[in-house]
Design a protein around this motif. Structure first.
Motif, PDB file in Angstrom:
ATOM      1  N   ALA A 126       0.825  -1.209   0.000  1.00  0.00           N
ATOM      2  CA  ALA A 126       0.000   0.000   0.000  1.00  0.00           C
ATOM      3  C   ALA A 126       0.857   1.255   0.000  1.00  0.00           C
ATOM      4  N   ALA A 127       1.918   1.252   0.799  1.00  0.00           N
ATOM      5  CA  ALA A 127       2.793   2.427   0.869  1.00  0.00           C
ATOM      6  C   ALA A 127       3.345   2.766  -0.511  1.00  0.00           C
ATOM      7  N   TYR A 128       3.743   1.767  -1.259  1.00  0.00           N
ATOM      8  CA  TYR A 128       4.302   1.981  -2.597  1.00  0.00           C
ATOM      9  C   TYR A 128       3.251   2.535  -3.549  1.00  0.00           C
ATOM     10  N   TRP A 129       2.094   1.905  -3.605  1.00  0.00           N
ATOM     11  CA  TRP A 129       1.087   2.303  -4.571  1.00  0.00           C
ATOM     12  C   TRP A 129       0.401   3.610  -4.214  1.00  0.00           C
ATOM     13  N   LEU A 130       0.272   3.904  -2.934  1.00  0.00           N
ATOM     14  CA  LEU A 130      -0.401   5.132  -2.514  1.00  0.00           C
ATOM     15  C   LEU A 130       0.566   6.313  -2.421  1.00  0.00           C
ATOM     16  N   ASN A 131       1.849   6.042  -2.559  1.00  0.00           N
ATOM     17  CA  ASN A 131       2.869   7.085  -2.552  1.00  0.00           C
ATOM     18  C   ASN A 131       3.358   7.379  -3.968  1.00  0.00           C
TER      19      ASN A 131
END
Length: 337
Positions: A126-131
């Motif tokens: 999630a951190a990767y895709w939402l950042n």
């Protein structure tokens, strides 16, 4: 037909996961996409509440996952917050894997580590895709510095995140100091700071992780997020509905997260609708929904049984291939009808 049962202990689970965290993230990604494509059965979790222990629960997560996984099973996980004061982790768990062909159980795995790993892999994904598909943050703030926090931190760093500053907050400052000294890779950050007040962490961090044992919201002021951070709301019950209503909200499964008085569930009860949900993580990965940094982004994953199955089946395959499982050949006795 022979029916053997493999027992896979925590040490083996830990070794497989810690050696291949990148693979674990890929496994979780594939499980999310299979679920989004309808290749799963993921009933609602069942919460067993205990007499005179209002803060304790044991949760059953049954599931089936197809699309190349072809496995059914059940995670049975106990949450006893008081264990922390006793000096050992809050959660304990087992995972049972069942054959899709016969229904017979073929493996039992220690699952507090599998649960932590699938949670951390989900957070890293999630951190990767939402950042914006970037792995850079100026400051990471971790609220609640226990077992799950350690896994999320390790998964982020092993995924290649470059983080200049770390801020740590826990109700017990001693726990934050222990986390700093035993979990943090100090050489990879410009500074690692234990802060005395949670507000000091929230207002100064552009990536925030909540991994607490809170049962009701304890962060109520929307202004704390005026700098539009990315929030990995792993513990699910930290934030007031007012904060969610001013944010972009991404979940793992809309129906599942709207229960058990999670922050999204409280927000639904307050508003009478689910319009505050931007979409699921799978929809973000598939390009069907999008987020930006014009408002806070909050990821609130309820945690689905299909993720435990996916990671558990992967660990089982690795353990059996390496001969690290303990095989019980006579567990099932009457196998001739």
């Amino acid at each position: 037909m022979t029916f053997e049962l493999s027992i896979i202990n925590g040490k083996t689970v830990f070794d497989v996961v810690s050696t291949h965290r990148d693979v674990c993230v890929d496994i979780v990604r594939n499980a999310y996409l299979a679920h989004a494509n309808g290749q799963s059965v993921n009933p609602h979790s069942y919460f067993l509440k205990l007499p005179e222990k209002p803060d304790c629960r044991i949760i059953a997560l049954p599931a089936f996952l197809g699309d190349g996984f072809a496995v059914a099973g059940l995670k049975w996980i106990a949450s006893y917050p008081g264990n922390v004061q006793r000096g050992f982790p809050r959660a304990s768990a087992v995972l049972v894997l069942n054959s899709y062909e016969t229904g017979y159980p073929f493996a039992i795995l220690e699952s507090s580590i599998i649960s932590a790993a699938r949670t951390a892999a989900s957070a890293a994904l999630a951190a990767y895709w939402l950042n914006g598909q970037s792995r850079r943050a100026q400051s990471l703030g971790i609220v609640g510095t226990g077992f799950i926090a350690r896994y999320v931190y390790d998964f982020l760093l092993d995924a290649g995140w470059a983080i200049k500053e770390i801020r740590l907050y826990d109700k017990s400052p001693a726990e934050s100091e222990k986390f700093k000294n035993t979990a943090c890779r100090l050489e990879q950050h410009r500074s690692v700071t234990v802060v005395p007040h949670v507000t000091d962490l929230l207002t100064a961090s552009d990536l925030i992780v909540f991994t607490t044992v809170a049962s009701t919201p304890h962060i109520a002021d929307p202004w704390l997020f005026d700098h539009n951070p990315l929030v990995l709301h792993i513990s699910l019950r930290d934030l007031s509905p007012e904060i969610l209503l001013r944010s972009q909200n991404v979940v793992d499964d809309v129906d599942h997260v709207m229960k058990a008085n999670t922050s999204p569930h409280l927000t639904e009860q307050l508003t009478g609708n689910r319009n505050f949900v931007t979409g699921t993580l799978a929809e973000i990965m598939l390009g069907q929904r999008s987020v930006n940094r014009s408002r806070p982004i909050i990821f609130s994953p309820f945690g689905m049984g299909v993720l435990d199955l996916a990671v558990g089946k992967w660990v089982y395959d690795e353990a059996v291939a390496a001969g690290l499982d303990q095989r019980v050949s006579d567990f099932f006795y009457e196998t001739v009808r």
